[in-house]
Design a protein around this motif. Structure first.
Motif, mmCIF file in Angstrom:
data_model
loop_
_atom_site.group_PDB
_atom_site.id
_atom_site.type_symbol
_atom_site.label_atom_id
_atom_site.label_comp_id
_atom_site.label_asym_id
_atom_site.label_seq_id
_atom_site.Cartn_x
_atom_site.Cartn_y
_atom_site.Cartn_z
ATOM 1 N N LEU A 67 0.819 -1.203 0.000
ATOM 2 C CA LEU A 67 0.000 0.000 0.000
ATOM 3 C C LEU A 67 0.859 1.261 0.000
ATOM 4 N N ARG A 68 1.934 1.239 0.789
ATOM 5 C CA ARG A 68 2.778 2.421 0.897
ATOM 6 C C ARG A 68 3.611 2.644 -0.366
ATOM 7 N N LYS A 69 4.167 1.573 -0.908
ATOM 8 C CA LYS A 69 5.100 1.715 -2.024
ATOM 9 C C LYS A 69 4.425 1.763 -3.389
ATOM 10 N N LYS A 70 3.244 1.187 -3.510
ATOM 11 C CA LYS A 70 2.608 1.120 -4.821
ATOM 12 C C LYS A 70 1.363 2.000 -4.902
ATOM 13 N N ASP A 71 0.342 1.649 -4.121
ATOM 14 C CA ASP A 71 -0.962 2.298 -4.289
ATOM 15 C C ASP A 71 -0.914 3.775 -3.915
ATOM 16 N N MET A 72 -0.488 4.063 -2.697
ATOM 17 C CA MET A 72 -0.486 5.448 -2.255
ATOM 18 C C MET A 72 0.515 6.285 -3.041
ATOM 19 N N ALA A 73 1.675 5.741 -3.338
ATOM 20 C CA ALA A 73 2.676 6.483 -4.107
ATOM 21 C C ALA A 73 2.184 6.766 -5.527
ATOM 22 N N GLU A 74 1.472 5.821 -6.128
ATOM 23 C CA GLU A 74 0.968 6.020 -7.484
ATOM 24 C C GLU A 74 -0.083 7.126 -7.530
ATOM 25 N N TYR A 75 -0.992 7.136 -6.576
ATOM 26 C CA TYR A 75 -2.028 8.168 -6.579
ATOM 27 C C TYR A 75 -1.471 9.535 -6.225
ATOM 28 N N LEU A 76 -0.467 9.586 -5.383
ATOM 29 C CA LEU A 76 0.179 10.868 -5.119
ATOM 30 C C LEU A 76 0.892 11.384 -6.359
ATOM 31 N N ARG A 77 1.514 10.482 -7.125
ATOM 32 C CA ARG A 77 2.185 10.887 -8.365
ATOM 33 C C ARG A 77 1.167 11.415 -9.380
ATOM 34 N N LEU A 78 0.049 10.692 -9.538
ATOM 35 C CA LEU A 78 -0.987 11.152 -10.460
ATOM 36 C C LEU A 78 -1.587 12.476 -10.008
ATOM 37 N N GLY A 79 -1.796 12.617 -8.704
ATOM 38 C CA GLY A 79 -2.320 13.873 -8.194
ATOM 39 C C GLY A 79 -1.392 15.041 -8.461
ATOM 40 N N LYS A 80 -0.092 14.811 -8.343
ATOM 41 C CA LYS A 80 0.876 15.879 -8.621
ATOM 42 C C LYS A 80 0.860 16.269 -10.089
ATOM 43 N N GLU A 81 0.753 15.301 -10.985
ATOM 44 C CA GLU A 81 0.701 15.600 -12.413
ATOM 45 C C GLU A 81 -0.561 16.378 -12.770
ATOM 46 N N VAL A 82 -1.697 15.957 -12.219
ATOM 47 C CA VAL A 82 -2.952 16.665 -12.498
ATOM 48 C C VAL A 82 -2.903 18.080 -11.929
ATOM 49 N N LEU A 83 -2.277 18.253 -10.767
ATOM 50 C CA LEU A 83 -2.165 19.586 -10.178
ATOM 51 C C LEU A 83 -1.318 20.501 -11.049
ATOM 52 N N ASN A 84 -0.212 20.007 -11.547
ATOM 53 C CA ASN A 84 0.629 20.826 -12.429
ATOM 54 C C ASN A 84 -0.104 21.186 -13.721
ATOM 55 N N PHE A 85 -0.838 20.228 -14.266
ATOM 56 C CA PHE A 85 -1.612 20.507 -15.476
ATOM 57 C C PHE A 85 -2.687 21.547 -15.209
ATOM 58 N N ASN A 86 -3.316 21.459 -14.044
ATOM 59 C CA ASN A 86 -4.349 22.428 -13.697
ATOM 60 C C ASN A 86 -3.755 23.818 -13.489
ATOM 61 N N LYS A 87 -2.535 23.889 -12.954
ATOM 62 C CA LYS A 87 -1.877 25.193 -12.801
ATOM 63 C C LYS A 87 -1.623 25.839 -14.152
ATOM 64 N N VAL A 88 -1.195 25.053 -15.125
ATOM 65 C CA VAL A 88 -0.952 25.604 -16.469
ATOM 66 C C VAL A 88 -2.249 26.136 -17.074
ATOM 67 N N LEU A 89 -3.319 25.378 -16.931
ATOM 68 C CA LEU A 89 -4.601 25.824 -17.478
ATOM 69 C C LEU A 89 -5.110 27.065 -16.748
ATOM 70 N N ALA A 90 -4.908 27.105 -15.429
ATOM 71 C CA ALA A 90 -5.393 28.251 -14.653
ATOM 72 C C ALA A 90 -4.674 29.542 -15.027
ATOM 73 N N VAL A 91 -3.404 29.445 -15.452
ATOM 74 C CA VAL A 91 -2.661 30.636 -15.877
ATOM 75 C C VAL A 91 -2.978 30.982 -17.325
ATOM 76 N N SER A 92 -3.179 29.967 -18.154
ATOM 77 C CA SER A 92 -3.374 30.202 -19.592
ATOM 78 C C SER A 92 -4.706 30.880 -19.892
ATOM 79 N N GLY A 93 -5.771 30.505 -19.161
ATOM 80 C CA GLY A 93 -7.093 31.065 -19.463
ATOM 81 C C GLY A 93 -7.153 32.573 -19.349
ATOM 82 N N PRO A 94 -6.893 33.153 -18.186
ATOM 83 C CA PRO A 94 -6.953 34.626 -18.093
ATOM 84 C C PRO A 94 -5.880 35.329 -18.917
#
Length: 433
Positions: free
Chosen positions: A284-311
């Motif tokens: 759980l610590r090395k696979k599941d939780m680490a994978e979802y944290l990695r995906l969450g970080k990627e989605v957050l960075n993508f959302n930051k780019v979109l949030a700056v690009s729109g305005p």
């Protein structure tokens, strides 16, 4: 003499009027039948009185039982006979907490639906404003100089500035992420309501159970706040961490005995189950939780780019529409039209695709695995097996939370070898997410 007189009278009556005699004879017959229909009861007066006394005593006993039942949930905690019912005050407190939890659940449902409407309505409005402004810039480019081009320029500039402000507000609050937070809050409050109902049905709650329930309510309020101003969660955090909606567990002292010691077979725990739980925690610590944290970080960075690009795109489009006709070049028109179109695409991708909601979902999933990890570690690190949860029930709960059967869970734990412990298991522990 007594018998001849009536017979002579009857013959004279029949001679004068036969119908009149028939009427006088039939009327008494009808009256006699009506009077003879009621029948007196066979019971004596003493039996009737005994029956009434029994009914009155039965009714009194029933009312006394009801008064005793309702007195058990009275805040005084005493019955009609003056004897205190054990844990009655704790039961009343848990019922009160259940009412508060149910109200919280409804509040999160209603506010979640409202914020989901915000996301759809604001996204549609911004797209319509942006496309209208872009169309006006295109019309102004082909119109001859004069009043029409000035009106189109001013209108498109105002619309672009309004769209920029709305996009900034939407990117700040992330309505889709807010709606996901309220959905999670409603689900977890419903889960807490079920736990309290089960606790009351099992009976004998303690004061510590009441304190723990109240603490869970406060932690859920902090994890999923209802207001926007002041207590809203950070939508663009610097680091991605699992969501936490449970009270911090007290750290217990680690075990001093090796697996398979004298704890074997106590309270459903043995060496095999402890080793199985340790392997599951590791995966759980090395696979599941680490994978979802990695995906969450990627989605957050993508959302930051979109949030700056729109305005940024709508601001450039507003600049292009403002300079249209003032500069002898085609780039203001291109900037106004293309910038508005791209801004509409970015806004639809960010809020129509609900990127903020996806980030919150990944964060909540990693929090779910973190909660499982803490619960397993608290049980296997407890020295006294009787202070743990029952081993058989705990194994069933872990298997269901991971979307596996008991046989699948044991096969998965057996497949995690010592070599996998060093480099990590190839399979995820959860089959649910």
């Amino acid at each position: 003499m007594g018998t001849s007189m009536p017979s002579s009278n009857c013959s004279s009556f029949s001679y004068f009027s036969t119908r009149r005699i028939a009427a006088t004879i039939n009327v008494p017959k009808i009256k006699v039948t009506k009077i003879s229909t009621p029948r007196l009861p066979n019971r004596s007066l003493v039996a009737e009185l005994d029956y009434l006394n029994n009914c009155i005593s039965t009714t009194t006993a029933t009312r006394a039982k009801e008064d005793t039942y309702y007195s058990k949930i009275n805040t005084t905690g005493s019955t009609t006979s003056g004897i205190r019912t054990p844990n009655s005050m704790e039961v009343v407190k848990l019922h009160l907490i259940m009412e508060i939890v149910e109200d919280r659940m409804e509040m999160h449902k209603n506010i979640g639906a409202q914020r989901d409407n915000w996301n759809r309505l604001l996204m549609t409005s911004v797209d319509m404003i942006t496309l209208s402004a872009s169309t006006m810039v295109g019309l102004a480019a082909v119109c001859p100089s004069g009043a029409p081009i000035v009106a189109l320029k001013v209108s498109s500039t105002i619309l672009y500035m309004a769209a920029t402000g709305l996009i900034l507000v939407m990117n700040k609050i992330q309505p889709s992420q807010l709606a996901e937070e309220q959905r999670n809050g409603a689900r977890l409050f419903k889960q807490l309501h079920g736990e309290l109902r089960t606790m009351i049905s099992l009976g004998n709650p303690t004061e510590s159970d009441v304190d723990e329930a109240m603490e869970k309510v406060f932690v859920l309020d902090r994890a999923f706040p209802l207001p926007l101003l002041g207590s809203m969660l950070e939508k663009f955090p610097q680091t991605v961490e699992p969501a936490v909606w449970w009270p911090r567990q007290k750290q217990r002292s680690p075990r001093k005995e090796e697996l398979g010691g004298k704890l074997t077979g106590k309270n459903g725990w043995d060496a095999r189950l402890e080793a199985e739980m340790r392997k599951i925690v590791m995966v759980l610590r090395k696979k599941d939780m680490a994978e979802y944290l990695r995906l969450g970080k990627e989605v957050l960075n993508f959302n930051k780019v979109l949030a700056v690009s729109g305005p940024l795109l709508t601001g450039l489009a507003a600049l292009g529409s403002c300079l249209l006709g003032s500069v002898n070049a085609s780039w203001p028109m291109m900037l106004g039209v293309v910038g508005g179109a791209l801004a509409s695409v970015v806004n639809t991708l960010e809020h129509g695709g609900q990127v903020g909601m996806v980030f919150e979902m990944y964060r909540a999933n990693s929090g779910f695995f973190k909660l499982m990890e803490e619960n397993i570690e608290l049980n296997i690190n407890e020295e006294d097996p009787h202070k743990r949860e029952n081993g058989e029930l705990f194994e069933i709960k872990v298997a269901l939370q991971l979307g596996r059967s008991l046989s699948e869970l044991r096969q998965f734990a057996a497949a995690v070898s010592s070599s996998h412990e060093e480099k990590g298991s190839e399979e995820f522990a959860s089959k649910l997410f």
